[in-house]
Scaffold this motif. Structure first.
Motif, PDB file in Angstrom:
ATOM      1  N   ASP A  40       0.818  -0.850  -0.408  1.00  0.00           N
ATOM      2  CA  ASP A  40       0.045  -0.250   0.350  1.00  0.00           C
ATOM      3  C   ASP A  40       1.020   1.428  -0.036  1.00  0.00           C
ATOM      4  O   ASP A  40       0.980   2.171  -0.747  1.00  0.00           O
ATOM      5  N   ASP A  41       2.117   1.415   0.669  1.00  0.00           N
ATOM      6  CA  ASP A  41       2.645   2.089   1.475  1.00  0.00           C
ATOM      7  C   ASP A  41       3.632   2.634  -0.251  1.00  0.00           C
ATOM      8  O   ASP A  41       2.543   3.541  -0.767  1.00  0.00           O
ATOM      9  N   PRO A  42       4.432   1.711  -0.751  1.00  0.00           N
ATOM     10  CA  PRO A  42       4.932   2.202  -2.360  1.00  0.00           C
ATOM     11  C   PRO A  42       3.848   2.774  -3.082  1.00  0.00           C
ATOM     12  O   PRO A  42       3.824   3.933  -4.131  1.00  0.00           O
ATOM     13  N   GLY A  43       2.491   1.845  -3.176  1.00  0.00           N
ATOM     14  CA  GLY A  43       1.584   2.362  -3.957  1.00  0.00           C
ATOM     15  C   GLY A  43       1.668   3.775  -4.397  1.00  0.00           C
ATOM     16  O   GLY A  43       0.544   4.809  -5.075  1.00  0.00           O
ATOM     17  N   MET A  44       0.957   4.690  -2.279  1.00  0.00           N
ATOM     18  CA  MET A  44       0.435   5.591  -2.273  1.00  0.00           C
ATOM     19  C   MET A  44       1.976   6.588  -2.479  1.00  0.00           C
ATOM     20  O   MET A  44       1.119   7.945  -3.376  1.00  0.00           O
ATOM     21  N   PRO A  80      10.742  16.135  -7.692  1.00  0.00           N
ATOM     22  CA  PRO A  80      10.567  14.918  -7.436  1.00  0.00           C
ATOM     23  C   PRO A  80      11.090  13.635  -7.686  1.00  0.00           C
ATOM     24  O   PRO A  80      10.637  12.780  -6.583  1.00  0.00           O
ATOM     25  N   SER A  81      12.417  14.463  -6.960  1.00  0.00           N
ATOM     26  CA  SER A  81      13.407  12.709  -6.915  1.00  0.00           C
ATOM     27  C   SER A  81      14.027  13.256  -5.105  1.00  0.00           C
ATOM     28  O   SER A  81      14.399  12.081  -4.803  1.00  0.00           O
ATOM     29  N   VAL A  82      13.060  14.161  -4.204  1.00  0.00           N
ATOM     30  CA  VAL A  82      12.591  13.888  -3.120  1.00  0.00           C
ATOM     31  C   VAL A  82      12.336  12.971  -2.127  1.00  0.00           C
ATOM     32  O   VAL A  82      11.081  13.060  -2.357  1.00  0.00           O
ATOM     33  N   PRO A  83      12.505  11.809  -2.184  1.00  0.00           N
ATOM     34  CA  PRO A  83      11.692  10.861  -0.679  1.00  0.00           C
ATOM     35  C   PRO A  83      10.985  11.722   0.272  1.00  0.00           C
ATOM     36  O   PRO A  83      10.986  11.406   1.616  1.00  0.00           O
ATOM     37  N   TRP A  84       9.716  12.404   0.100  1.00  0.00           N
ATOM     38  CA  TRP A  84       9.264  12.886   0.807  1.00  0.00           C
ATOM     39  C   TRP A  84       8.578  11.837   2.199  1.00  0.00           C
ATOM     40  O   TRP A  84       8.037  12.431   2.922  1.00  0.00           O
ATOM     41  N   TYR A  85       7.575  11.249   1.204  1.00  0.00           N
ATOM     42  CA  TYR A  85       6.701  10.284   2.129  1.00  0.00           C
ATOM     43  C   TYR A  85       7.406  10.262   3.022  1.00  0.00           C
ATOM     44  O   TYR A  85       7.163   9.200   4.139  1.00  0.00           O
ATOM     45  N   ALA A  86       8.645   9.182   2.438  1.00  0.00           N
ATOM     46  CA  ALA A  86       9.562   8.395   4.020  1.00  0.00           C
ATOM     47  C   ALA A  86      10.469   9.108   4.642  1.00  0.00           C
ATOM     48  O   ALA A  86       9.779   9.300   5.878  1.00  0.00           O
ATOM     49  N   PHE A  88       8.392  12.445   5.404  1.00  0.00           N
ATOM     50  CA  PHE A  88       7.196  12.307   6.451  1.00  0.00           C
ATOM     51  C   PHE A  88       6.965  11.619   7.351  1.00  0.00           C
ATOM     52  O   PHE A  88       6.491  11.041   8.400  1.00  0.00           O
ATOM     53  N   MET A  89       7.462  10.083   6.926  1.00  0.00           N
ATOM     54  CA  MET A  89       6.476   9.220   7.566  1.00  0.00           C
ATOM     55  C   MET A  89       7.893   9.394   8.946  1.00  0.00           C
ATOM     56  O   MET A  89       7.763   8.141   9.549  1.00  0.00           O
ATOM     57  N   LEU A  90       8.880   9.654   8.804  1.00  0.00           N
ATOM     58  CA  LEU A  90      10.268   9.120   9.585  1.00  0.00           C
ATOM     59  C   LEU A  90       9.590  10.229  10.661  1.00  0.00           C
ATOM     60  O   LEU A  90       9.801  10.016  11.719  1.00  0.00           O
ATOM     61  N   GLY A  91       9.749  11.070  10.095  1.00  0.00           N
ATOM     62  CA  GLY A  91       8.943  12.467  11.260  1.00  0.00           C
ATOM     63  C   GLY A  91       7.677  12.350  11.601  1.00  0.00           C
ATOM     64  O   GLY A  91       8.076  12.662  13.214  1.00  0.00           O
ATOM     65  N   VAL A  92       7.089  11.751  11.471  1.00  0.00           N
ATOM     66  CA  VAL A  92       5.846  11.351  12.717  1.00  0.00           C
ATOM     67  C   VAL A  92       6.131  10.436  13.388  1.00  0.00           C
ATOM     68  O   VAL A  92       6.134  10.802  14.471  1.00  0.00           O
ATOM     69  N   ARG A  93       7.329   9.127  13.354  1.00  0.00           N
ATOM     70  CA  ARG A  93       7.375   8.471  13.982  1.00  0.00           C
ATOM     71  C   ARG A  93       8.185   8.363  15.176  1.00  0.00           C
ATOM     72  O   ARG A  93       8.091   7.906  16.530  1.00  0.00           O
ATOM     73  N   LEU A  94       9.293   9.405  14.585  1.00  0.00           N
ATOM     74  CA  LEU A  94       9.914  10.390  15.904  1.00  0.00           C
ATOM     75  C   LEU A  94       9.370  11.039  16.523  1.00  0.00           C
ATOM     76  O   LEU A  94       9.338  10.881  17.477  1.00  0.00           O
ATOM     77  N   TYR A 470       5.699  -4.361  -5.407  1.00  0.00           N
ATOM     78  CA  TYR A 470       5.891  -3.038  -5.259  1.00  0.00           C
ATOM     79  C   TYR A 470       7.413  -2.950  -3.597  1.00  0.00           C
ATOM     80  O   TYR A 470       7.729  -1.284  -3.705  1.00  0.00           O
ATOM     81  N   GLU A 471       6.770  -4.120  -2.931  1.00  0.00           N
ATOM     82  CA  GLU A 471       7.668  -3.767  -1.525  1.00  0.00           C
ATOM     83  C   GLU A 471       9.346  -3.626  -2.046  1.00  0.00           C
ATOM     84  O   GLU A 471       9.970  -3.139  -0.295  1.00  0.00           O
ATOM     85  N   TYR A 472       9.873  -4.039  -2.608  1.00  0.00           N
ATOM     86  CA  TYR A 472      10.991  -3.898  -3.361  1.00  0.00           C
ATOM     87  C   TYR A 472      11.472  -2.504  -3.914  1.00  0.00           C
ATOM     88  O   TYR A 472      13.000  -2.449  -4.203  1.00  0.00           O
ATOM     89  N   LEU A 473      10.749  -1.492  -3.999  1.00  0.00           N
ATOM     90  CA  LEU A 473      10.750  -0.271  -4.385  1.00  0.00           C
ATOM     91  C   LEU A 473      11.296   0.349  -3.203  1.00  0.00           C
ATOM     92  O   LEU A 473      10.090   0.741  -1.885  1.00  0.00           O
ATOM     93  N   LEU A 474      12.425   0.574  -2.314  1.00  0.00           N
ATOM     94  CA  LEU A 474      12.546   0.998  -1.302  1.00  0.00           C
ATOM     95  C   LEU A 474      11.676   2.472  -0.862  1.00  0.00           C
ATOM     96  O   LEU A 474      12.095   3.158  -1.666  1.00  0.00           O
ATOM     97  N   PRO A 475      12.002   2.475   0.798  1.00  0.00           N
ATOM     98  CA  PRO A 475      11.055   4.241   0.843  1.00  0.00           C
ATOM     99  C   PRO A 475      12.260   5.142   0.536  1.00  0.00           C
ATOM    100  O   PRO A 475      11.470   6.555   0.478  1.00  0.00           O
ATOM    101  N   PHE A 476      13.423   4.951   0.094  1.00  0.00           N
ATOM    102  CA  PHE A 476      14.192   6.232   0.268  1.00  0.00           C
ATOM    103  C   PHE A 476      14.796   6.449  -1.285  1.00  0.00           C
ATOM    104  O   PHE A 476      16.146   7.319  -1.172  1.00  0.00           O
ATOM    105  N   ASP A 477      14.588   5.333  -1.928  1.00  0.00           N
ATOM    106  CA  ASP A 477      15.009   5.891  -3.498  1.00  0.00           C
ATOM    107  C   ASP A 477      14.331   6.892  -4.397  1.00  0.00           C
ATOM    108  O   ASP A 477      12.454   7.487  -4.099  1.00  0.00           O
TER     109      ASP A 477
END
Length: 618
Positions: A40-44, A80-86, A88-94, A470-477
């Motif tokens: 779901d995450d890489p899809g979004m 477009p090349s910045v992994p904003w999604y990852a 953002f999720m890292l910041g929320v988790r912290l 999809y899971e192997y499209l890594l978060p910070f790619d």
């Protein structure tokens, strides 16, 4: 004896509150390779960034609040090349981790409390960083807000900074995944009830009843009112945004109906199911198709047909206690859940013996979590759902823990708990280490496989459910290798304006017909799905087709021994078959309508069937 007494300087306390979650994140990103827990995450990510599944950056991220979708899509539009999604999720988790650490260490920064926070972070936060999943992140943010409330006492009331932090965490949880945020709030309901009971019994330290009620109103009543306003406002905006957006007004209604087939495994072998199939004009194959996320045919899988089938085939309610017992016992066999379960039992050792209200709070929360798990295990109970519930129970135990006297039984429990926590933590870290190695290799193999496939912008690849890794499209790619890979997803976004725009891009009005009439439309699937699609086209289009395997990749690191397979539907009729062969042969020689270099596999034609391209054979 303790390095961190309650009277220790504030800088030590804040160093722990900020440093422990930060060190957990640093450990996760330096010693392991983060990989999304579900597809779901890489899809979004692709929908927000506007590549792969997304024709352009879109605020409609299916599961997330449109406000967050607007924010992320605008960021991807700028860079477009910045992994904003990852990020953002890292910041929320912290932020959530720091809130939980503050709630546990605000009153007592003793070695006991620090140890409990460390165990909690290793049991829940570490895996949350290594295997990020948006539902778990939403639950963690909401849990942080609830635990900040739980840590407030008459001697430590709310202040502006804490109130704002709790409100921000609640808003973030609701925007990331409202369902899981509401789940955390439901788990907090027993705590609110016990808090009311404690107030009525004089537990807040006030003798006068009116003073007790005023104290409760400041500590709990006002935050509850604010939380209700925030939750109600966010949900109202969600409904309004979808209602006024063209093509999205019926999405939520259809999505709820669809989920009854794809997520909640209903028993479809009853006599009433046969009556329902006859009423809606479906075959058994049609029912199997929608359960595998194929509902792109709007006429066959209309909302009316879905509703009619569900109403007629509704199974009788039944309670099977032995089945629930077996399924709950099966949770212990999952290595990823043993450490969280141990963490819950371990925190129970540090609830003061006379603090019956604290015992009641932890017990009521655990009971509510158990009830929720038992209620959904017969249907759809993903691992991240259970992890979110266990994290909430453990967090409540950490915050409510206090000084205890260690008798023989408690000492034995402490020793056994420490040994179990160390053992299971070692198991989890070893598994995450192996998973990290596998993720690195498979991410590179996926890039190599896509390069070997060499997709062109004028080709459409229909991805059926989760049969693309999809899971192997890594978060910070950056996702640069996916920019020319035009995908249409058979999943939760099917029949939405996002996917309709993708079809219009290729001039397709009917996807099912395009599958066997267009040479530039391919299907990524596996298992029995090609045969099911052949049957579906024969039943609903009256055309016999053959799903020809064009390309597949091999790997020894997955149970199915391959990353993905590419098929194309070709008419079984001989005349049409030769026409397709001739068309492919012309394309392999090059033509003005197909600019660019052709994929290596497209030039290998053997009696009308493209041969298999084998990549990454190990």
């Amino acid at each position: 004896m303790d390095a961190f007494e309650p009277t220790a300087p504030q800088r030590w306390r804040w160093l722990l509150i900020v440093g422990l979650p930060g060190l957990t994140a640093l450990l996760a990103h330096t010693c392991f390779t983060p990989r999304f827990q579900s597809n779901d995450d890489p899809g979004m990510v692709m929908l927000a960034a506007g590549y792969g599944l997304g024709p352009r950056p879109s605020p409609f991220l299916i599961f997330m609040h449109p406000l967050l979708g607007q924010f992320l899509s605008s960021l991807y539009g700028m860079s477009p090349s910045v992994p904003w999604y990852a990020l953002f999720m890292l910041g929320v988790r912290l932020l959530a981790g720091m809130a939980i650490a503050f709630a546990a260490l605000d009153r007592r920064s003793t070695l006991q409390q620090v140890g409990l926070v460390v165990i909690y972070l290793l049991a829940f936060d570490l895996s949350g960083h290594v295997c990020p999943q948006f539902s778990r992140t939403a639950a963690a943010a909401t849990q942080g807000a609830v635990l900040l409330w739980l840590s407030r006492r008459p001697d430590r009331p709310w202040n502006a900074a804490l109130a704002i932090t709790a409100a921000v965490l609640l808003i973030l949880g609701m925007m990331i995944r409202p369902d899981h945020a509401m789940l955390s709030l439901e788990l907090a309901s027993p705590l609110v009830c016990l808090d009311v009971l404690a107030t009525l019994r004089g537990g807040c330290g006030c003798v006068d009843r009116r003073a007790r009620l005023l104290t409760w109103a400041r500590r709990t009543g006002a935050p509850l009112l604010v939380a209700g306003i925030l939750v109600g406002g966010l949900l109202a905006y969600w409904s309004w945004f979808y209602a006024v957006s063209p093509g999205w007004s019926d999405f939520e209604r259809y999505n709820r109906l669809r989920s009854q087939f794809t997520d909640f495994c209903r028993d479809n072998s009853t006599p009433t199911s046969e009556q329902a199939l006859a009423q809606v004009g479906w075959s058994r194959n049609d029912l199997a198709m929608i359960r595998e996320f194929f509902f792109a045919d709007r006429q066959v899988f209309s909302a009316d047909n879905l509703r009619k089938y569900l109403e007629i085939s509704r199974p009788p309610p039944r309670i099977c206690l032995p089945e629930w017992k077996n399924q709950l016992a099966a949770l212990w066999t999952k290595h990823d859940l043993r450490l969280p379960l141990t963490a819950i039992f371990f925190t129970a050792l540090f609830i003061p013996g006379r603090a019956w209200l604290h015992f009641g709070a932890v017990g009521a929360t655990a009971g509510a979590a158990l009830w929720l798990v038992a209620g959904v295990m017969r249907h759809y109970c993903p691992q991240h759902f259970v992890q979110a519930l266990l994290a909430f129970v453990a967090g409540v135990g950490v915050v409510l823990s206090g000084p205890v006297s260690f008798g023989p039984l408690r000492k034995m429990g402490l020793v056994l708990g420490l040994l179990a926590a160390a053992y299971f933590n070692g198991q989890v870290c070893w598994k995450l280490h192996l998973q990290s190695i596998q993720s690195q290799i498979l991410a590179e193999e996926l890039k190599s496989a896509i390069k070997g496939l060499n997709p062109r912008p004028d080709q459409l690849y229909v991805v059926w459910g989760g049969f693309f890794p999809y899971e192997y499209l890594l978060p910070f790619d950056s996702g640069s290798h996916m920019r020319d890979f035009k995908l249409y997803g058979l999943g939760c976004a099917t029949n939405t304006p996002i996917e309709d725009e993708r079809l219009r891009e290729f001039g397709i009005d009917d996807l099912v017909t395009a599958l066997y009439t267009r040479n530039d439309v391919f299907v990524i699937c596996d298992g029995p799905l090609p045969k099911m699609l052949e049957t579906y086209i024969a039943e609903h289009r009256g055309v016999r087709v053959q799903m020809n395997l064009l390309y597949e990749t091999y790997t020894d690191l997955l149970p199915q021994k391959r990353l993905f397979r590419v098929f194309r539907a070709v008419r079984a009729d001989a005349a049409k078959y030769e026409e397709d062969v001739g068309s492919d042969s012309k394309q392999s020689e090059g033509c003005a309508s197909c600019p660019g270099e052709h994929p290596p596999w497209e030039s290998r034609v053997d009696r009308g069937c493209l041969q298999t391209g084998q990549q990454n054979r190990r």
